[in-house]
Design a protein around this motif. Structure first.
Motif, short mmCIF file in Angstrom:
data_model
loop_
_atom_site.label_atom_id
_atom_site.label_comp_id
_atom_site.label_asym_id
_atom_site.label_seq_id
_atom_site.Cartn_x
_atom_site.Cartn_y
_atom_site.Cartn_z
N TYR A 1 53.50 22.64 32.19
CA TYR A 1 52.61 21.74 31.48
C TYR A 1 52.40 20.51 32.35
CZ TYR A 1 53.82 24.71 27.56
OH TYR A 1 54.01 25.79 26.75
N ASN B 1 48.50 10.03 29.12
CA ASN B 1 48.72 9.00 30.13
C ASN B 1 48.51 7.58 29.61
OD1 ASN B 1 49.31 8.49 32.99
ND2 ASN B 1 47.26 7.57 32.97
N SER C 1 46.49 14.83 35.13
CA SER C 1 47.07 16.01 35.77
C SER C 1 46.80 15.95 37.27
CB SER C 1 46.46 17.30 35.21
OG SER C 1 46.99 18.41 35.90
N ASP D 1 53.19 17.54 24.80
CA ASP D 1 53.48 16.15 25.12
C ASP D 1 53.27 15.31 23.87
OD1 ASP D 1 54.26 14.02 26.67
OD2 ASP D 1 52.36 13.79 27.72
N TYR E 1 43.74 23.54 24.43
CA TYR E 1 44.40 22.25 24.23
C TYR E 1 43.74 21.50 23.08
CZ TYR E 1 47.14 22.46 28.53
OH TYR E 1 48.05 22.80 29.50
N ARG F 1 49.47 15.80 30.96
CA ARG F 1 50.22 14.90 30.07
C ARG F 1 49.32 13.82 29.51
NH1 ARG F 1 51.29 10.07 33.02
NH2 ARG F 1 51.49 10.41 35.24
N PHE G 1 51.85 5.34 29.89
CA PHE G 1 53.04 6.05 30.34
C PHE G 1 53.45 5.53 31.72
CE2 PHE G 1 55.30 9.58 32.36
CZ PHE G 1 56.32 9.73 31.45
N TRP H 1 57.00 4.89 27.66
CA TRP H 1 55.77 4.35 27.10
C TRP H 1 55.92 2.85 26.88
CZ3 TRP H 1 51.18 6.70 26.73
CH2 TRP H 1 51.15 8.08 26.91
N LEU I 1 44.14 11.52 29.57
CA LEU I 1 45.04 12.57 30.04
C LEU I 1 45.14 12.47 31.55
CD1 LEU I 1 43.58 15.58 28.02
CD2 LEU I 1 45.43 14.04 27.36
#
Length: 170
Positions: free
Chosen positions: A55, A60, A80, A136, A89, A58, A152, A156, A78
């Motif tokens: 995964y 963000n 990646s 997540d 998703y 995530r 993040f 957090w 998000l």
């Protein structure tokens, strides 16, 4: 004398069983246990390595309480490193509104803007799901911080907005 030899026999059986169980007095006992432990440890590490990047997508950064009106100005970002296909998703937030199904593909940063107020500013938890399974989570958090986003940074925190860029973690 019979009772004595019977007792000796029982004690000898316990010693033999103990040696078999612990591997004492057997050249291959500890070696076998060490090899078995190594195989189990290797298998566990292999599973961890395989699932660590499964995964790569995530959550963000989250703008849940923009300056002024929330409707049309809330967003979730998000992230990646890899190219991700978003089919399957979705974003959810504890049943407080419609689940948002995602589509398309991207690499890097991807911002989802909400046309209506989707997020509440109090005790919010956002879930990123793949085929209904949580991959997540962000929160719970309450956003009463104007001009700050929930970002993040290995944990957090609330910090300055960096929409479509690396989070301001320092």
């Amino acid at each position: 004398k019979i009772w004595g030899s019977h007792l000796d026999c029982i004690l000898e059986k316990e010693v033999i069983l103990s040696q078999i169980f612990t591997g004492e007095k057997k050249k291959y006992g500890m070696t076998t246990m060490t090899r078995f432990s190594f195989v189990i440890l290797t298998a566990c590490l292999f599973i961890i390595i395989l699932t660590a990047d499964s995964y790569a997508l995530r959550l963000n950064e989250i703008e849940a309480n923009p300056e002024g009106e929330d409707s049309g100005f809330e967003w979730v970002e998000l992230y990646s490193e890899d190219n991700v296909n978003l089919e399957g998703y979705s974003l959810d937030h504890e049943g407080r509104g419609a689940i948002l199904n995602l589509s398309g593909s991207f690499q890097g940063f991807f911002v989802i803007n909400f046309q209506t107020q989707w997020l509440r500013n109090n005790n919010e938890t956002i879930y990123l799901k793949l085929n209904g399974n949580v991959v997540d989570t962000a929160g719970p958090f309450s956003d009463n911080k104007k001009e700050k986003t929930y970002s993040f940074c290995n944990i957090w925190i609330f910090t300055s907005s960096t929409q479509n860029g690396a989070n301001a973690c320092s």
